[in-house]
Every structure is written in structure tokens, then in C-alpha cells.
Design a protein around this motif. Sequence first.
Motif, short mmCIF file in Angstrom:
data_model
loop_
_atom_site.label_atom_id
_atom_site.label_comp_id
_atom_site.label_asym_id
_atom_site.label_seq_id
_atom_site.Cartn_x
_atom_site.Cartn_y
_atom_site.Cartn_z
N ALA A 39 0.80 -1.23 0.00
CA ALA A 39 0.00 0.00 0.00
C ALA A 39 0.83 1.28 0.00
O ALA A 39 0.33 2.34 -0.36
CB ALA A 39 -0.94 -0.01 1.21
N CYS A 61 -6.47 2.19 -3.62
CA CYS A 61 -5.32 1.30 -3.36
C CYS A 61 -5.40 0.02 -4.18
O CYS A 61 -6.45 -0.62 -4.30
CB CYS A 61 -5.24 0.96 -1.87
SG CYS A 61 -3.77 -0.01 -1.46
N ARG A 62 -4.26 -0.34 -4.74
CA ARG A 62 -4.11 -1.62 -5.44
C ARG A 62 -2.85 -2.32 -4.94
O ARG A 62 -2.13 -2.94 -5.70
CB ARG A 62 -4.02 -1.37 -6.94
CG ARG A 62 -5.29 -0.72 -7.47
CD ARG A 62 -5.23 -0.42 -8.94
NE ARG A 62 -6.60 -0.16 -9.41
CZ ARG A 62 -7.06 -0.54 -10.59
NH1 ARG A 62 -6.28 -1.17 -11.43
NH2 ARG A 62 -8.29 -0.29 -10.93
N GLY A 63 -2.63 -2.16 -3.66
CA GLY A 63 -1.40 -2.67 -3.05
C GLY A 63 -1.33 -4.18 -2.96
O GLY A 63 -0.25 -4.74 -2.75
N CYS A 64 -2.44 -4.85 -3.07
CA CYS A 64 -2.46 -6.30 -3.20
C CYS A 64 -3.67 -6.68 -4.05
O CYS A 64 -4.43 -5.80 -4.44
CB CYS A 64 -2.50 -6.99 -1.81
SG CYS A 64 -4.10 -6.87 -0.97
N TYR A 97 -8.28 -5.92 -3.83
CA TYR A 97 -9.19 -4.89 -4.36
C TYR A 97 -9.99 -5.41 -5.55
O TYR A 97 -11.06 -4.90 -5.88
CB TYR A 97 -8.41 -3.63 -4.75
CG TYR A 97 -7.68 -3.78 -6.07
CD1 TYR A 97 -8.30 -3.40 -7.26
CD2 TYR A 97 -6.41 -4.34 -6.13
CE1 TYR A 97 -7.65 -3.58 -8.48
CE2 TYR A 97 -5.76 -4.52 -7.33
CZ TYR A 97 -6.39 -4.14 -8.49
OH TYR A 97 -5.75 -4.34 -9.69
N VAL A 117 -6.64 -5.26 7.54
CA VAL A 117 -6.72 -5.38 6.09
C VAL A 117 -7.99 -4.66 5.64
O VAL A 117 -9.06 -4.86 6.23
CB VAL A 117 -6.73 -6.86 5.65
CG1 VAL A 117 -7.00 -7.01 4.16
CG2 VAL A 117 -5.39 -7.52 6.01
N LYS A 118 -7.88 -3.83 4.61
CA LYS A 118 -8.99 -2.92 4.26
C LYS A 118 -9.90 -3.40 3.14
O LYS A 118 -10.83 -2.70 2.76
CB LYS A 118 -8.44 -1.54 3.94
CG LYS A 118 -8.44 -0.59 5.14
CD LYS A 118 -7.23 -0.60 5.96
CE LYS A 118 -7.22 0.46 7.05
NZ LYS A 118 -6.44 0.00 8.22
N HIS A 119 -9.61 -4.55 2.58
CA HIS A 119 -10.55 -5.13 1.60
C HIS A 119 -11.03 -6.50 2.09
O HIS A 119 -10.28 -7.23 2.74
CB HIS A 119 -9.90 -5.28 0.22
CG HIS A 119 -9.98 -4.05 -0.64
ND1 HIS A 119 -8.91 -3.21 -0.84
CD2 HIS A 119 -11.02 -3.52 -1.34
CE1 HIS A 119 -9.28 -2.21 -1.65
NE2 HIS A 119 -10.56 -2.37 -1.96
N ALA A 169 1.05 -6.16 3.15
CA ALA A 169 0.75 -5.21 2.07
C ALA A 169 -0.09 -4.05 2.58
O ALA A 169 0.10 -2.90 2.19
CB ALA A 169 0.04 -5.91 0.92
N CYS A 170 -1.01 -4.33 3.46
CA CYS A 170 -1.98 -3.32 3.91
C CYS A 170 -1.50 -2.52 5.12
O CYS A 170 -2.06 -1.48 5.44
CB CYS A 170 -3.31 -4.00 4.22
SG CYS A 170 -4.74 -2.94 3.93
N TRP A 174 -1.34 1.46 5.67
CA TRP A 174 -2.53 2.24 6.00
C TRP A 174 -2.74 2.31 7.51
O TRP A 174 -3.08 3.36 8.06
CB TRP A 174 -3.79 1.65 5.34
CG TRP A 174 -3.81 1.76 3.85
CD1 TRP A 174 -3.83 0.75 2.94
CD2 TRP A 174 -3.82 2.98 3.08
NE1 TRP A 174 -3.84 1.25 1.66
CE2 TRP A 174 -3.84 2.61 1.72
CE3 TRP A 174 -3.80 4.34 3.41
CZ2 TRP A 174 -3.85 3.55 0.69
CZ3 TRP A 174 -3.81 5.28 2.40
CH2 TRP A 174 -3.83 4.88 1.05
FE1 SF4 Z 1 -4.62 -1.99 -0.66
FE2 SF4 Z 1 -5.07 -3.15 1.69
FE3 SF4 Z 1 -6.90 -3.28 -0.22
FE4 SF4 Z 1 -4.67 -4.69 -0.46
S1 SF4 Z 1 -6.26 -4.96 1.12
S2 SF4 Z 1 -5.61 -3.42 -2.09
S3 SF4 Z 1 -3.18 -3.29 0.44
S4 SF4 Z 1 -6.23 -1.43 0.82
#
Ligand code: SF4
Length: 226
Positions: free
Chosen positions: A4, A25-28, A31, A94-96, A118-119, A122
Motif C-alpha cells: 500500500a 489502493c491496489r497494493g495487493c 481490491y 486489512v482494508k478489503h 501489504a496493507c 494504511w
Molecule cells: Fe490496498 Fe489493503 Fe486493499 Fe490490499 S487490502 S488493495 S493493500 S487497501
Amino acid sequence: APGAQEFIPPDAETLADLRTAAGGCRGCELYQDATQTVFGRGDERARVVFVGEQPGDVEDRQGLPFVGPAGHLLRRAVDEAGIDPTQLYITNAVKHFRFESRGQRRIHKTPDGTHIVACRPWLVAEFARLRPEVVVVLGATAAKALLGPSFRVTRSRGVLLPWPDSAQRPQDFAQVPVGPTGQRESVAQTRLVATIHPSAVLRADDRDSAYAGLVADLRVVAGALS
Ligand code: SF4
Ligand code: URA
């Protein structure tokens, strides 16, 4: 996956700035299948920060953390423990939403270490702006994100702990630039309380005693704040 960090604008000052950026975010790869980013919510001046695992099905649709069944249970427990609900900020490691599809149903899937790592930027960015007095670690995923793999919730729950030396401390989270509006004046020391995840209460054979255990742990948080 790139993680992220590269999606966090260096000039993001407020939590609102971060929330907006996290939407892209496309950190992993999570998304791709989820509906939207579910960022933390609550007051910028919150004294206590709750960290859960990841959004569930309801949270994924509504875009807000802890608004489904686990969230209702958590709110009830917070209330019963005597924590002022206006003093909270609630977020996830984790945000997704990570899930597996079974027909029409979306079944929760625990995030891997790679998603947690990865997250984490944030979460670090949120802490840098919040500088909380107490962090409530809800279950193993949050513990992994904040305290590393050797911390055991079941062994260390319900006690007010100093931040372990082995873990990155919230007050050191300031490698992320903190603007004047995001800066807390002084927080001597962030402490933590670990407890079980509210979803574990919902799954427990003896729900009443699991719930009572959660409330008892949260009373320790209430005591630390008063
Ligand atoms: Fe980004 Fe976290 Fe979502 Fe992965 S789970 S895409 S790091 S916000
Ligand atoms: N479980 C979590 O860990 N977080 C949520 O936001 C909802 C359920």
C-alpha cells in the motif's frame, strides 16, 4: 504485490485524506474482487483505537467497518464495558474483504500474511495521525499486524500491556509525515489490550461466557481511560 505504501500521498494530512487515497489502493490483489475499500472510522481525537481483521460481507457492501453482526456485538460490549463510544476509532488490519464464492454466498477467508504486510502502511498512517492512548487488538490477525507472529492473544488477553519492544510502536509511526492538523499534542505512551475477535464470540459454543470474557477485557480498557 507492491504493497500500500506507494498509494499513500506524502502530503496526506488528515484521516479524511488517507481515506480518499485508500479508495484507490491496489497494493495487493484483494481490491479486485471486493466491492470497495473499507477504511477506519471515528474521531481524529479518539483516545482508543480498535483494530479488527478485515471487513466482512456487510462492511464490504456498506463501505464502513464493523457494521455487520460482529460490529453489533462489539458495540454492545463496548457499551456494557463503559467505554464512551465517541472516544473510539475503529479500523481493520486489512482494508478489503477477502472471500471465497460458494454460489451466491461470499464466505469470509482469513487474510494471509502477505495481505497483512501489504496493507499495514494504511494502519501505520492511521496510527501516526491518531496517536492513541490505548489500542485494542481484536484477535489474531490484528495481533499479527501490530505485534508480530509470536504474540498470543489467548495468553495475553485482558491486561493492559506496554507496547512490546519487539514491535513497532505507534508513537514511532511518525515516519509517515504528520501535518499540523493530524498531530496529537502529547501522548506519553500508547498501551494495548488484546482480546478475542467479536466474530469468535459469535462462533463460540458457549456464547454467553465468550461474550462475558470480551466485556471483561474491555472493562480493562475503560479503566485505563478514566
Ligand atoms: Fe490496498 Fe489493503 Fe486493499 Fe490490499 S487490502 S488493495 S493493500 S487497501
Ligand atoms: N470483522 C472485522 O474484523 N472487521 C469488520 O469490520 C467486520 C468484521
